[in-house]
Scaffold this motif. Structure first.
Motif, PDB file in Angstrom:
ATOM      1  N   TRP A   1     -24.814  17.452  12.001  1.00 28.98           N
ATOM      2  CA  TRP A   1     -25.778  18.547  11.937  1.00 28.98           C
ATOM      3  C   TRP A   1     -25.359  19.534  10.855  1.00 28.98           C
ATOM      4  N   PHE A   2     -26.351  20.198  10.306  1.00 28.47           N
ATOM      5  CA  PHE A   2     -26.086  21.256   9.333  1.00 28.47           C
ATOM      6  C   PHE A   2     -27.260  22.224   9.341  1.00 28.47           C
ATOM      7  N   VAL A   3     -26.984  23.434   8.941  1.00 24.95           N
ATOM      8  CA  VAL A   3     -28.013  24.473   8.838  1.00 24.95           C
ATOM      9  C   VAL A   3     -28.306  24.654   7.357  1.00 24.95           C
ATOM     10  N   GLY A   4     -29.589  24.620   6.999  1.00 22.82           N
ATOM     11  CA  GLY A   4     -29.987  24.778   5.601  1.00 22.82           C
ATOM     12  C   GLY A   4     -30.443  23.461   5.007  1.00 22.82           C
ATOM     13  N   GLU A   5     -30.322  23.355   3.693  1.00 20.79           N
ATOM     14  CA  GLU A   5     -30.794  22.171   2.981  1.00 20.79           C
ATOM     15  C   GLU A   5     -29.722  21.090   2.965  1.00 20.79           C
ATOM     16  N   PRO A   6     -30.171  19.807   2.993  1.00 15.92           N
ATOM     17  CA  PRO A   6     -29.193  18.717   2.964  1.00 15.92           C
ATOM     18  C   PRO A   6     -28.468  18.650   1.623  1.00 15.92           C
ATOM     19  N   GLY A   7     -27.190  18.396   1.675  1.00 12.38           N
ATOM     20  CA  GLY A   7     -26.388  18.286   0.465  1.00 12.38           C
ATOM     21  C   GLY A   7     -25.873  19.613  -0.053  1.00 12.38           C
ATOM     22  N   LYS A   8     -26.519  20.724   0.314  1.00 10.25           N
ATOM     23  CA  LYS A   8     -26.079  22.041  -0.151  1.00 10.25           C
ATOM     24  C   LYS A   8     -25.165  22.728   0.848  1.00 10.25           C
ATOM     25  N   THR A   9     -25.273  22.350   2.094  1.00 15.12           N
ATOM     26  CA  THR A   9     -24.386  22.914   3.118  1.00 15.12           C
ATOM     27  C   THR A   9     -23.596  21.779   3.750  1.00 15.12           C
ATOM     28  N   ALA A  10     -22.403  22.068   4.155  1.00 17.40           N
ATOM     29  CA  ALA A  10     -21.533  21.040   4.741  1.00 17.40           C
ATOM     30  C   ALA A  10     -22.005  20.694   6.145  1.00 17.40           C
ATOM     31  N   GLY A  11     -21.988  19.414   6.443  1.00 18.77           N
ATOM     32  CA  GLY A  11     -22.380  18.949   7.764  1.00 18.77           C
ATOM     33  C   GLY A  11     -21.188  18.878   8.698  1.00 18.77           C
ATOM     34  N   THR A  12     -21.479  18.899   9.986  1.00 15.13           N
ATOM     35  CA  THR A  12     -20.449  18.792  11.012  1.00 15.13           C
ATOM     36  C   THR A  12     -20.734  17.559  11.853  1.00 15.13           C
TER      37      THR A  12
ATOM     38  N   VAL B   1     -38.396  13.784  12.185  1.00 14.28           N
ATOM     39  CA  VAL B   1     -38.761  13.596  10.783  1.00 14.28           C
ATOM     40  C   VAL B   1     -38.027  12.369  10.249  1.00 14.28           C
ATOM     41  N   ASP B   2     -38.600  11.725   9.231  1.00 15.84           N
ATOM     42  CA  ASP B   2     -37.938  10.593   8.573  1.00 15.84           C
ATOM     43  C   ASP B   2     -36.701  11.074   7.833  1.00 15.84           C
ATOM     44  N   ILE B   3     -35.684  10.239   7.833  1.00 11.31           N
ATOM     45  CA  ILE B   3     -34.431  10.570   7.158  1.00 11.31           C
ATOM     46  C   ILE B   3     -34.558  10.225   5.670  1.00 11.31           C
ATOM     47  N   THR B   4     -33.936  11.033   4.818  1.00 11.61           N
ATOM     48  CA  THR B   4     -34.006  10.824   3.369  1.00 11.61           C
ATOM     49  C   THR B   4     -32.759  10.079   2.883  1.00 11.61           C
ATOM     50  N   PRO B   5     -32.807   9.496   1.691  1.00 12.12           N
ATOM     51  CA  PRO B   5     -31.625   8.812   1.150  1.00 12.12           C
ATOM     52  C   PRO B   5     -30.417   9.734   0.983  1.00 12.12           C
ATOM     53  N   VAL B   6     -30.650  10.996   0.648  1.00 13.91           N
ATOM     54  CA  VAL B   6     -29.546  11.956   0.505  1.00 13.91           C
ATOM     55  C   VAL B   6     -28.827  12.109   1.852  1.00 13.91           C
ATOM     56  N   GLU B   7     -29.601  12.167   2.914  1.00 13.93           N
ATOM     57  CA  GLU B   7     -29.004  12.337   4.249  1.00 13.93           C
ATOM     58  C   GLU B   7     -28.318  11.063   4.716  1.00 13.93           C
ATOM     59  N   ILE B   8     -28.840   9.906   4.332  1.00 17.01           N
ATOM     60  CA  ILE B   8     -28.161   8.649   4.663  1.00 17.01           C
ATOM     61  C   ILE B   8     -26.808   8.599   3.971  1.00 17.01           C
ATOM     62  N   ASN B   9     -26.743   9.079   2.725  1.00 16.90           N
ATOM     63  CA  ASN B   9     -25.460   9.136   2.015  1.00 16.90           C
ATOM     64  C   ASN B   9     -24.481  10.072   2.733  1.00 16.90           C
ATOM     65  N   GLU B  10     -24.994  11.169   3.274  1.00 13.37           N
ATOM     66  CA  GLU B  10     -24.137  12.086   4.051  1.00 13.37           C
ATOM     67  C   GLU B  10     -23.528  11.358   5.250  1.00 13.37           C
ATOM     68  N   LEU B  11     -24.353  10.574   5.950  1.00 11.98           N
ATOM     69  CA  LEU B  11     -23.862   9.815   7.091  1.00 11.98           C
ATOM     70  C   LEU B  11     -22.831   8.781   6.674  1.00 11.98           C
ATOM     71  N   LYS B  12     -23.085   8.121   5.528  1.00 16.37           N
ATOM     72  CA  LYS B  12     -22.137   7.108   5.026  1.00 16.37           C
ATOM     73  C   LYS B  12     -20.818   7.755   4.631  1.00 16.37           C
ATOM     74  N   ASN B  13     -20.883   8.947   4.022  1.00 18.04           N
ATOM     75  CA  ASN B  13     -19.648   9.631   3.616  1.00 18.04           C
ATOM     76  C   ASN B  13     -18.800  10.001   4.826  1.00 18.04           C
ATOM     77  N   ASN B  14     -19.453  10.305   5.939  1.00 17.79           N
ATOM     78  CA  ASN B  14     -18.715  10.659   7.146  1.00 17.79           C
ATOM     79  C   ASN B  14     -18.462   9.463   8.066  1.00 17.79           C
ATOM     80  N   LYS B  15     -18.806   8.268   7.591  1.00 16.96           N
ATOM     81  CA  LYS B  15     -18.539   7.007   8.284  1.00 16.96           C
ATOM     82  C   LYS B  15     -19.199   6.937   9.662  1.00 16.96           C
ATOM     83  N   ILE B  16     -20.414   7.465   9.762  1.00 21.29           N
ATOM     84  CA  ILE B  16     -21.163   7.318  11.016  1.00 21.29           C
ATOM     85  C   ILE B  16     -22.498   6.637  10.768  1.00 21.29           C
ATOM     86  N   TYR B  17     -22.601   5.892   9.678  1.00 20.49           N
ATOM     87  CA  TYR B  17     -23.824   5.144   9.400  1.00 20.49           C
ATOM     88  C   TYR B  17     -23.515   3.670   9.459  1.00 20.49           C
TER      89      TYR B  17
END
Length: 177
Positions: free
Chosen positions: A88-99, A161-177
């Motif tokens: 989860w993150f607050v704000g725009e994807p890729g601009k704020t760090a996810g937890t 909402v549908d997930i975007t490729p940027v958000e899929i990359n976020e999941l892959k970076n955190n190894k939960i995809y």
């Protein structure tokens, strides 16, 4: 109910007299009646479980929805990943760090409560908007758990909402995809 059969005895071959044997016969008609009465009583007095369902309003596909501008700082995005994990993150994807977090009391529920309070305080009492974005690796149970947490925390404004490729990359970076 019960009766005593006194027949059978008397003289037999050989001239010997045998004593009469008393045989008993139990009439179970009343017992069957009682069983049916008890079954009927328990069927009529039990409460049946009511199905638990949550109302979910979905927009019509034919209507054109007008989108209102919303500040990104008012939105919390929940990305549902694999292995019962989420980010989860607050704000725009890729601009704020996810937890990366889990579901339940100490996971998503705690994050929803804390972020809702912070957003209400910083935006003049306006409520937080939650965007749930399930990935291909998430399960239906994960989506239901996320919706349950929103219901528990009384966050009424949310969308799936549908997930975007940027958000899929976020999941892959955190190894939960």
């Amino acid at each position: 109910m019960a009766e005593l059969d006194t027949s059978g005895g008397g003289k037999h071959k050989g001239g010997k007299v045998r004593s009469k044997k008393a045989s008993t016969r139990i009439d179970l008609t009343a017992m069957v009646d009682l069983a049916f009465l008890l079954i009927t009583f328990f069927i009529l007095t039990t409460t049946l479980n009511k199905p638990k369902a949550m109302d979910l309003a979905m927009p019509d596909k034919d209507e054109q929805n007008t989108q209102l501008p919303v500040a990104a700082s008012r939105t919390m995005t929940v990305l549902l990943g694999s292995n019962n994990k989420l980010e989860w993150f607050v704000g725009e994807p890729g601009k704020t760090a996810g937890t990366v977090d889990g579901y339940g009391k100490e996971g998503l529920r705690k994050a929803l409560i804390e972020n809702s309070d912070q957003i209400r305080a910083s935006h003049g009492g306006q409520p937080m908007i939650v965007l749930i974005k399930p990935s291909e690796k998430s399960t239906y149970e994960n989506l239901v758990n996320a919706l349950d947490e929103l219901n528990i925390t009384k966050i009424d404004i949310h969308a799936i909402v549908d997930i975007t490729p940027v958000e899929i990359n976020e999941l892959k970076n955190n190894k939960i995809y």
